[in-house]
Write a protein that holds these residues in place. Structure first.
Motif, short mmCIF file in Angstrom:
data_model
loop_
_atom_site.label_atom_id
_atom_site.label_comp_id
_atom_site.label_asym_id
_atom_site.label_seq_id
_atom_site.Cartn_x
_atom_site.Cartn_y
_atom_site.Cartn_z
N ASP A 170 14.77 -9.21 7.70
CA ASP A 170 14.61 -9.38 6.29
C ASP A 170 15.02 -7.98 5.50
O ASP A 170 14.87 -6.85 6.13
N HIS A 171 14.77 -8.16 4.22
CA HIS A 171 14.89 -7.10 3.46
C HIS A 171 13.91 -7.29 2.42
O HIS A 171 14.06 -8.24 1.54
N LEU A 172 12.81 -6.48 2.23
CA LEU A 172 11.71 -6.67 1.16
C LEU A 172 11.98 -5.63 0.16
O LEU A 172 11.93 -4.56 0.13
N THR A 185 0.91 -1.21 0.05
CA THR A 185 0.00 -0.07 0.07
C THR A 185 0.74 1.24 -0.02
O THR A 185 0.39 2.40 -0.69
N ALA A 186 2.01 1.22 0.62
CA ALA A 186 2.75 2.39 0.95
C ALA A 186 3.70 2.78 -0.09
O ALA A 186 4.04 3.82 -0.36
N LEU A 187 4.32 1.42 -0.99
CA LEU A 187 5.23 1.60 -1.94
C LEU A 187 5.29 1.25 -3.29
O LEU A 187 5.90 1.55 -4.11
N SER A 188 4.31 0.33 -3.54
CA SER A 188 4.08 -0.19 -4.64
C SER A 188 3.95 0.32 -5.94
O SER A 188 4.19 0.21 -7.09
N HIS A 189 3.17 1.61 -5.68
CA HIS A 189 2.76 2.43 -6.92
C HIS A 189 3.68 3.71 -6.89
O HIS A 189 3.26 4.56 -7.75
N ALA A 190 4.75 3.96 -5.98
CA ALA A 190 5.45 5.04 -6.02
C ALA A 190 6.17 5.42 -7.25
O ALA A 190 6.77 4.48 -7.66
N GLY A 191 6.31 6.39 -7.65
CA GLY A 191 7.03 6.86 -8.83
C GLY A 191 8.65 6.74 -8.85
O GLY A 191 9.48 6.76 -9.58
N THR A 192 9.18 7.10 -7.52
CA THR A 192 10.41 6.84 -7.26
C THR A 192 10.83 5.79 -6.06
O THR A 192 10.07 5.26 -5.57
N GLU A 193 12.23 5.66 -5.93
CA GLU A 193 12.51 4.65 -4.97
C GLU A 193 12.50 5.24 -3.62
O GLU A 193 12.88 6.33 -3.71
N VAL A 217 13.98 7.33 -10.16
CA VAL A 217 13.25 6.04 -10.61
C VAL A 217 13.83 4.75 -10.47
O VAL A 217 13.53 3.57 -10.39
N ASP A 218 15.35 4.90 -10.35
CA ASP A 218 16.12 3.56 -9.98
C ASP A 218 17.26 3.70 -9.14
O ASP A 218 18.06 2.87 -9.18
N HIS A 219 17.21 4.76 -8.28
CA HIS A 219 18.42 4.80 -7.19
C HIS A 219 17.74 5.59 -6.06
O HIS A 219 17.10 6.67 -6.12
N VAL A 220 18.10 5.25 -4.81
CA VAL A 220 18.01 5.83 -3.65
C VAL A 220 19.25 5.80 -2.86
O VAL A 220 19.97 4.78 -2.82
N PRO A 221 19.65 6.93 -2.36
CA PRO A 221 20.89 6.87 -1.37
C PRO A 221 20.54 6.36 0.05
O PRO A 221 19.55 6.69 0.41
N HIS A 259 12.37 -1.44 0.39
CA HIS A 259 12.27 -0.54 -0.50
C HIS A 259 11.65 -0.79 -1.87
O HIS A 259 11.23 -2.15 -2.01
N ASN A 260 11.31 -0.19 -2.85
CA ASN A 260 10.33 -0.49 -3.91
C ASN A 260 11.19 -0.43 -5.20
O ASN A 260 12.44 0.43 -5.11
#
Length: 258
Positions: free
Chosen positions: A240-242, A149-157, A181-185, A207-208
């Protein structure tokens, strides 16, 4: 020369609401502040269908219409609902869209954007309520629902950390970084410092992948191992890391990566 007031006597009604939402069709009922009967009947039928069959009985654009009724109370919400679905793909993606992108859709003024963001926040708050202050490992499905709900539709990581106490009860859920869109520090030292501040005994990393494919990258694996190494020194467990994708997720623990 006639009085000044005569110069404005024939000024037409404004074509747009002051809040920037879609043009209001002219007519006696709307000029009187009333909803036309055909709109009132349509809205009543939609509400009755929703109460009788729930959201599953309605396509995305009709469910979105119901949400838009409050934001645009005196006009047909169907055209805007269809435009939003066509632009973003489905109901969930409309709610998750950034305000700037929503505002770019014709008819989506401030009132519409605010209403959509309220519904999105309510959905996240409900999902979060199912896992907060509860043993996470015994309510894993609820945790996954919340993450999606929180992350699957976000446009950035976005990289989030779930902090757990000694009984594996969720005590905090915090964003540690937002990126492109493909990187997060991600900074392992800051994550572990925050864990110590909260008195956390265990972490779940989340993270997404906005691409929709939750397959971990080499950078994801390397970063996870860096956090794991530091956590082991401090006596903090990494459960875990999801990685959240479109409708599915990858668990590092399940895949043998932890």
């Amino acid at each position: 020369m006639p009085p000044n007031r005569d110069r404005f006597h024939g000024t037409p009604l404004p074509l747009f609401r002051p809040d920037g939402d879609e043009a209001i069709p002219d007519g006696p009922a709307l000029r009187a502040g009333r909803v036309p009967s055909y709109l009132a009947d349509h809205r009543a039928r939609l509400r009755e269908r929703f109460m009788a069959g729930g959201a599953e009985a309605m396509p995305d654009y009709e469910l979105l219409e119901l949400v838009l009724f409050r934001a645009i109370p005196r006009q047909d919400a169907k055209p805007l609902a269809r435009r939003l679905i066509e632009t973003f793909g489905d109901f969930a993606r409309v709610l998750a869209a950034p305000p700037a992108r929503l505002s770019a859709v014709t008819g989506a003024g401030p009132a519409v954007v605010t209403e959509l963001k309220i519904v999105a926040a309510a959905a996240q708050r409900m999902a979060r309520g199912r896992v907060l202050q509860r043993p996470v490992l015994s309510s894993w499905d609820a945790l996954l629902d919340y993450c999606h709900t929180a992350l699957s539709h976000a446009g950035t990581e976005e990289f989030r950390v779930l902090f757990l106490d000694r009984k594996n009860v969720l005590i905090a859920d915090e964003a540690q970084g937002r990126g492109t869109v493909d990187h997060v520090p991600v900074y392992p030292r800051e994550i572990l410092r925050r864990a110590l501040e909260l008195g956390a005994s265990a972490l779940i990393l989340v993270h997404n992948h906005p691409s929709g494919d939750p397959t971990p990258s080499e950078a994801d694996i390397e970063m996870t191992h860096r956090i794991l190494t530091g956590a082991e020194v401090m006596g903090i467990a990494i459960h875990d890391h999801l990685v959240i994708g479109a409708g599915r997720e990858v668990s590092f623990r399940r895949e043998g990566l932890l």
